[in-house]
Scaffold this motif. Structure first.
Motif, short mmCIF file in Angstrom:
data_model
loop_
_atom_site.label_atom_id
_atom_site.label_comp_id
_atom_site.label_asym_id
_atom_site.label_seq_id
_atom_site.Cartn_x
_atom_site.Cartn_y
_atom_site.Cartn_z
N PRO A 268 0.83 -1.21 0.00
CA PRO A 268 0.00 0.00 0.00
C PRO A 268 0.86 1.26 0.00
N ASP A 269 0.43 2.27 -0.74
CA ASP A 269 1.22 3.50 -0.87
C ASP A 269 1.56 4.11 0.48
N GLU A 270 0.60 4.07 1.42
CA GLU A 270 0.81 4.73 2.70
C GLU A 270 1.87 4.06 3.57
N LEU A 271 2.27 2.83 3.22
CA LEU A 271 3.30 2.13 4.01
C LEU A 271 4.69 2.25 3.40
N MET A 272 4.78 2.93 2.26
CA MET A 272 6.04 2.97 1.52
C MET A 272 7.21 3.47 2.36
N VAL A 273 7.05 4.62 2.99
CA VAL A 273 8.15 5.21 3.75
C VAL A 273 8.55 4.31 4.93
N LYS A 274 7.55 3.71 5.57
CA LYS A 274 7.82 2.82 6.70
C LYS A 274 8.67 1.64 6.25
N TYR A 275 8.38 1.08 5.07
CA TYR A 275 9.17 -0.03 4.56
C TYR A 275 10.61 0.41 4.28
N PHE A 276 10.77 1.61 3.70
CA PHE A 276 12.13 2.12 3.45
C PHE A 276 12.89 2.27 4.76
N LYS A 277 12.22 2.80 5.80
CA LYS A 277 12.89 3.04 7.08
C LYS A 277 13.27 1.76 7.79
N LEU A 278 12.37 0.76 7.75
CA LEU A 278 12.56 -0.42 8.56
C LEU A 278 13.27 -1.58 7.85
N LEU A 279 13.25 -1.56 6.52
CA LEU A 279 13.75 -2.73 5.80
C LEU A 279 15.00 -2.48 4.96
N THR A 280 15.37 -1.22 4.75
CA THR A 280 16.52 -0.96 3.89
C THR A 280 17.67 -0.35 4.68
N ASN A 281 18.83 -0.30 4.05
CA ASN A 281 20.00 0.31 4.67
C ASN A 281 20.32 1.67 4.06
N LEU A 282 19.31 2.31 3.47
CA LEU A 282 19.51 3.64 2.92
C LEU A 282 19.82 4.64 4.03
N PRO A 283 20.65 5.63 3.76
CA PRO A 283 20.91 6.68 4.76
C PRO A 283 19.62 7.42 5.12
N VAL A 284 19.58 7.93 6.34
CA VAL A 284 18.40 8.65 6.81
C VAL A 284 18.05 9.81 5.88
N GLU A 285 19.07 10.54 5.41
CA GLU A 285 18.82 11.69 4.55
C GLU A 285 18.13 11.27 3.25
N LYS A 286 18.53 10.13 2.68
CA LYS A 286 17.93 9.64 1.45
C LYS A 286 16.46 9.26 1.68
N ILE A 287 16.18 8.60 2.79
CA ILE A 287 14.80 8.22 3.09
C ILE A 287 13.93 9.46 3.31
N ASN A 288 14.50 10.46 4.00
CA ASN A 288 13.76 11.71 4.22
C ASN A 288 13.45 12.39 2.88
N ASP A 289 14.39 12.32 1.95
CA ASP A 289 14.18 12.91 0.62
C ASP A 289 13.09 12.16 -0.14
N ILE A 290 13.08 10.82 -0.01
CA ILE A 290 12.03 10.03 -0.67
C ILE A 290 10.66 10.40 -0.10
N GLU A 291 10.59 10.53 1.22
CA GLU A 291 9.32 10.90 1.86
C GLU A 291 8.84 12.26 1.39
N LEU A 292 9.73 13.22 1.35
CA LEU A 292 9.37 14.57 0.91
C LEU A 292 8.93 14.56 -0.55
N SER A 293 9.64 13.80 -1.37
CA SER A 293 9.32 13.74 -2.80
C SER A 293 7.96 13.07 -3.05
N LEU A 294 7.63 12.08 -2.24
CA LEU A 294 6.31 11.45 -2.35
C LEU A 294 5.21 12.43 -1.94
#
Length: 418
Positions: A268-294
């Motif tokens: 589901p679209d609304e869980l996207m950021v949570k999956y990035f935060k909890l399941l990937t090793n992306l830097p925090v800044e990159k995840i924050n940028d993905i969230e803002l861009s969404l």
């Protein structure tokens, strides 16, 4: 504890803030936050790694991405040079964690515990560097306790405190039994922290009571108290229930690249950021940028899911598999054609068989009732043609392609026994 933050250099303070931000990202709760930062500061000042504990009772060794939420956080601790203490509860596993259970759990045998633990090691190696992990079996110290030791341990906690647990309270309210041995589970898990002098203990939010017990007992035994970090429980592909194999809403770490990528696209679209935060090793800044861009529309949810799918497949397989999985997904779902690579299944049975029997025989469905539901929902195709009749008699042909849902394909290779 000495205030080590005051003795850090500017460069060390910068490193502390970066480490704290990354390790605190995505967590549910840190108890207490101030002590966590103080422990990190002490580690940096003395050049001494923290001892980070995760306890496991190997009762369900099939690992899915929901289980890796805690493992990914351990991996980040490991990347900063901290020591991971992985506790295999070969002693506590015979009791069984009562957390969330409505009845007394079945006790495991030594053979079951050992077999499940070995499976854990293999699967955890996909996330952690197991060569740098401290592996402990808690039977090595718990089995050495005599009855006097156990009585003293039990004296560190009150019955009233034990009955604060929701699961015990709920069972008693409806007249279901709570066995005395279940009281010892959190005590023994806490005692593990006393023996290993753990600095940090991780667990899911459902382990809140158990992991706090280690902090409680360390204080009673005159040890420096551990900090407790709880991680959120991950909702599955349905967006509602906790990820679980029994709910069929999971992504398994042993899933094929195509299945892993395809399932990711159904998040589901609304869980996207949570999956990035909890399941990937992306830097925090990159995840924050993905969230803002969404949020501002610069990034389409579909493109975010494709990125997540590539990352997950690369993590648990490799980059080549990730590229192939994405190519397959685009071909099958965006262009509506069959994938380039379809697994062959040798067919030695009758050349005429009912569609329900065929699906079960090929292990594409677990039962006829499940196969019937899938047909009703339009999820079965033979050579690209949708099957609408669950009484269909199928004539098996060499090269026939059977499709279930959007991701499962098999091609039949007829090997008729003369």
């Amino acid at each position: 504890m000495m205030n080590y933050i005051e003795v850090l250099t500017d460069k060390q303070l910068e490193a502390l803030e970066k480490q704290f931000e990354e390790l605190a990202s995505g967590v549910q709760e840190i108890l207490p936050v101030g002590e966590f930062k103080a422990k990190l500061a002490k580690s940096i000042a003395l050049g001494k790694p923290l001892k980070v504990k995760l306890g496991l009772d190997p009762s369900a060794p099939d690992v899915h991405l929901g289980h890796t939420v805690v493992l990914n956080k351990l991996q980040r601790f490991q990347a900063y040079g901290h020591r991971i203490q992985l506790i295999i509860g070969d002693f506590t596993g015979k009791i069984g964690d009562p957390t969330g259970k409505s009845e007394v759990r079945k006790q495991l045998t030594d053979e079951e515990v050992k077999r499940n633990a070995e499976t854990y090691f293999k699967q955890f190696g996909k996330v952690l560097n197991m060569d740098a992990v401290e592996l402990h079996y808690n039977s090595s110290w718990l089995s050495e306790l005599n009855f006097e030791d156990i009585v003293r341990l039990a004296g560190k906690i009150t019955v009233a405190r034990m009955l604060e647990r929701d699961d015990f309270e709920k069972r008693l309210a409806v007249g279901k039994p709570v066995s005395l041995h279940e009281f010892f589970y959190p005590l023994m898990q806490g005692y593990d922290s006393v023996v290993l002098e753990s600095d940090i203990e991780l667990g899911g939010t459902d382990q809140h009571f158990n992991v706090l017990m280690g902090r409680h007992l360390q204080e009673h035994y005159g040890k420096e108290k551990q900090v407790v970090i709880t991680m959120p429980l991950l909702e599955g592909l349905d967006g509602v229930e906790k990820m679980s194999k029994s709910k069929a809403n999971y992504i398994g770490i042993d899933d094929t690249p195509a299945d892993m990528y395809g399932k990711t696209m159904s998040i589901p679209d609304e869980l996207m950021v949570k999956y990035f935060k909890l399941l990937t090793n992306l830097p925090v800044e990159k995840i924050n940028d993905i969230e803002l861009s969404l949020n501002d529309g610069r990034l389409h949810p579909r493109d975010a899911k494709m990125l997540l799918g590539r990352i997950l497949v690369a993590m648990y397989h490799d980059h080549s598999a990730a590229e192939q999985a994405e190519s397959t997904f685009k071909s099958v779902f965006q262009k509506g054609i069959l994938p380039e690579i379809i697994p062959f299944v040798s067919w030695e049975g009758s050349l005429q068989i009912g569609i329900l029997d065929l699906l079960v025989e090929l292990k594409l469905q677990t039962s006829k009732s499940e196969a019937r539901k899938m047909i009703k929902n339009g999820g079965i195709r033979l050579n690209g043609e949708k099957v609408a009749d669950d009484n269909l008699l199928v004539t098996i042909e060499d090269g026939m392609v059977v499709q279930v849902g959007k991701r499962k394909f098999v091609e039949l290779k007829v090997n008729q026994i003369k």
